[in-house]
Design an enzyme around this catalytic site. Structure first.
Site, mmCIF file in Angstrom:
data_model
loop_
_atom_site.group_PDB
_atom_site.id
_atom_site.type_symbol
_atom_site.label_atom_id
_atom_site.label_comp_id
_atom_site.label_asym_id
_atom_site.label_seq_id
_atom_site.Cartn_x
_atom_site.Cartn_y
_atom_site.Cartn_z
ATOM 1 N N PRO A 46 0.820 -1.216 0.000
ATOM 2 C CA PRO A 46 0.000 0.000 0.000
ATOM 3 C C PRO A 46 0.852 1.263 0.000
ATOM 4 C CG PRO A 46 -0.737 -1.560 1.674
ATOM 5 C CD PRO A 46 0.574 -2.061 1.175
ATOM 6 N N CYS A 65 0.069 5.422 0.161
ATOM 7 C CA CYS A 65 -0.884 6.529 0.227
ATOM 8 C C CYS A 65 -0.623 7.527 -0.894
ATOM 9 C CB CYS A 65 -0.788 7.214 1.579
ATOM 10 S SG CYS A 65 -1.422 6.213 2.942
ATOM 11 N N ALA A 84 -3.714 2.638 2.352
ATOM 12 C CA ALA A 84 -4.440 2.670 3.616
ATOM 13 C C ALA A 84 -5.769 3.395 3.411
ATOM 14 C CB ALA A 84 -3.604 3.374 4.681
ATOM 15 N N GLN A 126 -6.222 -2.252 2.092
ATOM 16 C CA GLN A 126 -5.720 -2.140 3.462
ATOM 17 C C GLN A 126 -6.681 -1.244 4.241
ATOM 18 O OE1 GLN A 126 -2.304 0.409 4.709
ATOM 19 N NE2 GLN A 126 -1.269 -1.550 5.100
ATOM 20 N N TYR A 155 -0.174 3.556 13.603
ATOM 21 C CA TYR A 155 -1.575 3.925 13.492
ATOM 22 C C TYR A 155 -2.390 3.242 14.597
ATOM 23 C CZ TYR A 155 0.197 6.028 9.277
ATOM 24 O OH TYR A 155 0.940 6.794 8.406
#
Length: 364
Positions: free
Chosen positions: A23, A25, A57, A100, A183
């Site tokens: 993943p 962003c 994400a 994700q 996170y």
């Protein structure tokens, strides 16, 4: 035969090879909704010949976005926007795609990286009140997150479930639960960020409980054909924080619940982290976890050379190799790796004549 280009099974999902696009962003969504940029970017990745593409994400709640421009999947509008993108891609690629699902917790409400990436206060434009296990900020001088109530924790679990159901309706092939990089779910795991005094804190068992509850709740509502895995940070790289020993306990707990893959990264929880950045520096963590479970393990982090990726697999350090920035820099890395290792990958017929003169084409 190249191990990198050998098939891999994740649950019931069959991958043609062991290259995973990790993943990344893109900070290009509008109110959580995918845009034309996602169609262009993900379309490019989906034509690369990799074994699986994991979407960036994707927040399960609006306040779970890292930035105001992050992708989301929390309502009908965000689902419809992503559906439009995925349908465009599916016209030209049958590459398995995962999503994700994430919540950024105290690392939410930030600017885009090219705008400086700093935290945005709740009362500023594009900012909001962040939440976390405890009222501890990621960085000094930034607004404190609010400690989550039991009701908010229950809402979070339901949000992950709802987003998972939307992901299956969209025809995605797998879900990766984001419990890494500092996170929210990682914040509950680490004693550095989780200073609660209730059932979600204290012992390792308590700190694992929210992630395992999210995993169990998602697994209960998706069909068996959909692979379900978890991305973890195997260490905080901070004394007294989350570490490999705890990650091994988590990996075994996930395996006992039928986890289909574990994607092993590190760091992201604390600005105090001391990361010895070097080629393949995270691979030993993947190897240690692979040594304790039968669940397929994905290694990631500064893996850029095809022969070295092959060696990681040959030495039994991981079951698959994930690439992120490498794929941004070279979207056809799997083609070039296949040429290097004497293998082949699938590509659209429009690209079949692309190989340079005198080089045997690695695409079919």
């Amino acid at each position: 035969m190249s191990l990198l280009f050998s098939p891999l099974t994740l649950g019931q999902l069959e991958l043609a090879n062991r290259i995973i696009i990790a993943p990344m962003c893109q900070y290009s969504a509008e109110n959580g909704q995918a845009t034309d940029w996602h169609t262009i970017h993900l379309g490019s990745m989906a034509l690369s010949g990799a074994g699986m593409l994991i979407l960036e994400a994707t927040a399960v709640l609006p306040n779970g976005r890292i930035s105001y421009a992050d992708l989301g999947l929390w309502d009908d509008k965000t689902e419809a926007a992503l559906d439009k993108t995925l349908k465009s891609i599916r016209k030209y690629s049958n590459m398995p795609m995962a999503i994700q699902l994430a919540h950024a917790g105290r690392k939410a409400s930030t600017r885009k990286p090219w705008e400086g990436g700093g935290a945005i206060a709740p009362d500023e434009h594009n900012g909001w009140q962040t939440i976390a296990p405890s009222a501890q900020a990621f960085n000094e001088g930034t607004a404190l997150p609010s400690a989550m109530t039991f009701d908010e924790i229950d809402e979070l679990i339901l949000a992950f479930v709802s987003s998972a159901q939307r992901a299956e309706r969209l025809g995605l092939d797998a879900i990766e639960i984001h419990a890494a990089h500092g996170y929210l779910l990682h914040q509950f795991l680490s004693p550095l960020s989780n200073q609660r005094t209730d059932k979600y804190c204290g012992s390792l068992e308590n700190r694992l409980s929210l992630l395992l509850a999210v995993f169990d709740a998602i697994k209960a509502v998706i069909s068996p054909k959909m692979a379900l895995g978890v991305r973890i940070s195997a260490t905080d790289w901070v004394e007294g924080g989350w570490d490999l020993a705890q990650s091994l306990v988590l990996a075994k707990a996930l395996e006992s619940r039928g986890c289909d893959f574990i994607h092993v990264s590190t760091g992201g929880l604390s600005p105090l982290q001391q990361i010895p950045v070097a080629e393949h520096f995270q691979v030993p963590f993947a190897e240690a976890i692979k040594g304790e479970v039968n669940t397929p393990v994905i290694a990631v982090g500064l893996i850029t050379d095809a022969n070295k990726a092959e060696t990681i697999l040959a030495q039994g350090q991981a079951d698959a190799i994930a690439l992120a920035r490498t794929m941004l820099y070279d979207p056809h890395w799997p083609w070039h790796a296949a040429a290097t290792l004497g293998a082949t990958v699938k590509a659209p017929p429009q690209y079949l004549r692309s190989s340079p003169h005198g080089i045997k084409s690695p695409i079919e």
